[in-house]
Design an enzyme around this catalytic site. Structure first.
Site, PDB file in Angstrom:
ATOM      1  CB  SER A 142      37.480  42.261   5.506  1.00 28.24           C
ATOM      2  OG  SER A 142      37.877  43.325   4.662  1.00 28.24           O
ATOM      3  CG  ASP A 185      43.010  46.525  -2.168  1.00 27.62           C
ATOM      4  OD1 ASP A 185      42.640  45.459  -2.694  1.00 27.62           O
ATOM      5  OD2 ASP A 185      42.220  47.362  -1.714  1.00 27.62           O
ATOM      6  CG  ASN A 191      40.957  39.028  -0.952  1.00 29.15           C
ATOM      7  OD1 ASN A 191      42.123  38.924  -1.323  1.00 29.15           O
ATOM      8  ND2 ASN A 191      40.562  39.975  -0.130  1.00 29.15           N
ATOM      9  CE  LYS A 217      40.230  42.820  -2.628  1.00 27.27           C
ATOM     10  NZ  LYS A 217      40.061  43.815  -1.567  1.00 27.27           N
TER      11      LYS A 217
END
Length: 427
Positions: free
Chosen positions: A170, A313, A336, A340
């Site tokens: 994002s 997260d 995703n 990271k």
């Protein structure tokens, strides 16, 4: 390599005043730098990622003063796009919240500057953002590997119709949204694919509104941004506590409470990661919400099977909390994690197996079955702050755990282990 061994923790109880949110801190710093007027940010996070942003702003000629504890920052806004007159290269460590927004913001006007970072940053994709910026006229060159930093930026972004892939990060959309109001022409941003981490876009829109700019959000499929606008300082702005950082303390309470209360976030927080508390509640913990706090009390924890796309997260914390839940936990739609600070799916699966869990690692999911008894292990942290903090929860058993490179928490929470010790009673 430095290591820290945590002895078994019998119980956690107490209150944690959360450090400022990383996501909010770095967005607010950049908007304050682009705005007209002086902005005072309070409860700013003091961490590596924020220092990278501050160092970049210094190199770009932005004037600010910091309090001794680095949590209060007074910024004189530039009143428009930033200019890289003396800066030729900005080193941004592994700070995605600095790299992505600055990559877009520095495409305004006629700059010529290189953005680079740590080796891991050069493995984190940025191609979807670059493609979108190029559609708006930006001149960008990859200096090493196609689709990855380092980048040479030579300005040229004027707006127009821009497509961006929303399926990987994002932050690409966040970067475009924050930059587009300062472009000379209107920008229409169309989202391709499923938009991940939607709540992080809400943080961006919320902050832009605070700095006087509103845009038209058409169901998160298309965003219409008027060009030729300017950001206005809100005067003083309080950075709310970091909801991702709250997850470790709330999970600790769910596993070995007592009750732990985290302050600085609450029911009205703009951060999507507060929804982590709902997941703990679903697992069996007791959650209490206030305007400025969330508290969690221990419960009998049961496994869950959930889509975690909205809290990527904080979802990592559920992966280690699953070691204490009855049954097999499945976390889905978390591709995703792979792009990271580390490949978090691989890292999480590898380290969970070390402590005895049975783990299935899929392309975009992880399935965790806890062992009867956790095994002692040395946990590799992959220079990833969240790996270190997640695996500290293993000590909430009868088994100690050794965390390698514990100082990697400095990315978002330099004194994490001291704060955990403060609420812990030894086993």
């Amino acid at each position: 390599m430095e290591s820290l061994t945590l002895q078994p923790i019998a119980r956690v109880d107490g209150t944690i005043n959360l450090p400022g949110s990383k996501s909010v801190s770095n967005r607010a710093l950049l908007l304050a730098a682009l705005a007209h007027g002086k902005t005072v940010l309070t409860n700013l996070l003091d961490s590596d990622d924020v220092r990278h942003m501050l160092n970049a702003l210094t190199a770009l000629g932005v004037s600010y003063t910091l309090s001794a504890d680095r949590t209060r920052c007074e910024i004189i806004g530039n009143g428009g796009p930033l200019h890289a007159e003396s800066a030729r290269e900005l080193f941004l460590g592994n700070a995605g919240t600095a790299m992505r927004p600055l990559a877009a913001a520095l495409c305004l006007g006629s700059n010529d500057i290189v953005l680079t970072g740590e080796p891991r940053m050069k493995e984190r994709p940025i191609g979807h953002l670059v493609d979108a910026l190029r559609q708006g006229g930006a001149k960008i060159t990859y200096l090493e590997q196609e689709n990855y930093p380092p980048l040479r930026l030579q300005g040229g972004f004027t707006g127009g119709n821009v497509d961006v892939d929303g399926s990987v990060s994002s932050q690409f959309l966040t970067a475009l949204l924050m930059t587009a109001p300062l472009a000379p022409e209107d920008t229409v941003i169309r989202i391709k694919g499923d938009l991940v981490s939607k709540p992080y876009i809400d943080i961006t829109l919320n902050l832009m509104k605070t700095f006087g700019v509103e845009i038209e959000n058409q169901h998160y499929q298309q965003f219409v941004v008027k060009g030729g606008q300017s950001y206005q300082s809100p005067g003083t702005y309080l950075v709310e506590g970091d909801a991702s950082s709250a997850s470790y303390f709330l999970a600790a309470a769910a596993i070995r409470g007592g009750t732990v209360k985290v302050t600085g976030i609450g029911r009205n927080s703009m951060q999507g990661d507060i929804r982590f508390a709902d997941v703990l509640e679903k697992m069996g913990a007791t959650i209490c919400w206030g305007d400025d706090y969330i508290s969690c009390t221990r419960g009998e924890l049961n496994a869950i099977d959930m889509d975690m796309n909205h809290i990527p997260d904080a979802a990592m914390t559920i992966a280690t909390a699953a070691l204490f839940a009855k049954g097999t936990t499945t976390l889905r739609n978390i591709y995703n994690w792979r792009v990271k600070e580390s490949d978090r799916l691989f890292a999480m699966a590898t380290e969970l197996r070390k402590v005895g869990a049975e783990v299935e690692e899929g392309h975009d999911f992880i399935r965790i079955t806890p062992p009867e008894k956790l095994k002692f292990a040395e946990i590799a942290t992959y220079n990833d702050h969240r790996m270190a903090m997640c695996f500290s929860l293993v000590a909430l058993s009868d088994t100690p755990v050794t965390i390698l490179d514990p100082k990697c928490t400095a990315k978002t929470f330099p004194d994490y282990f001291e704060q955990l010790a403060r609420i812990s009673q030894p086993g």
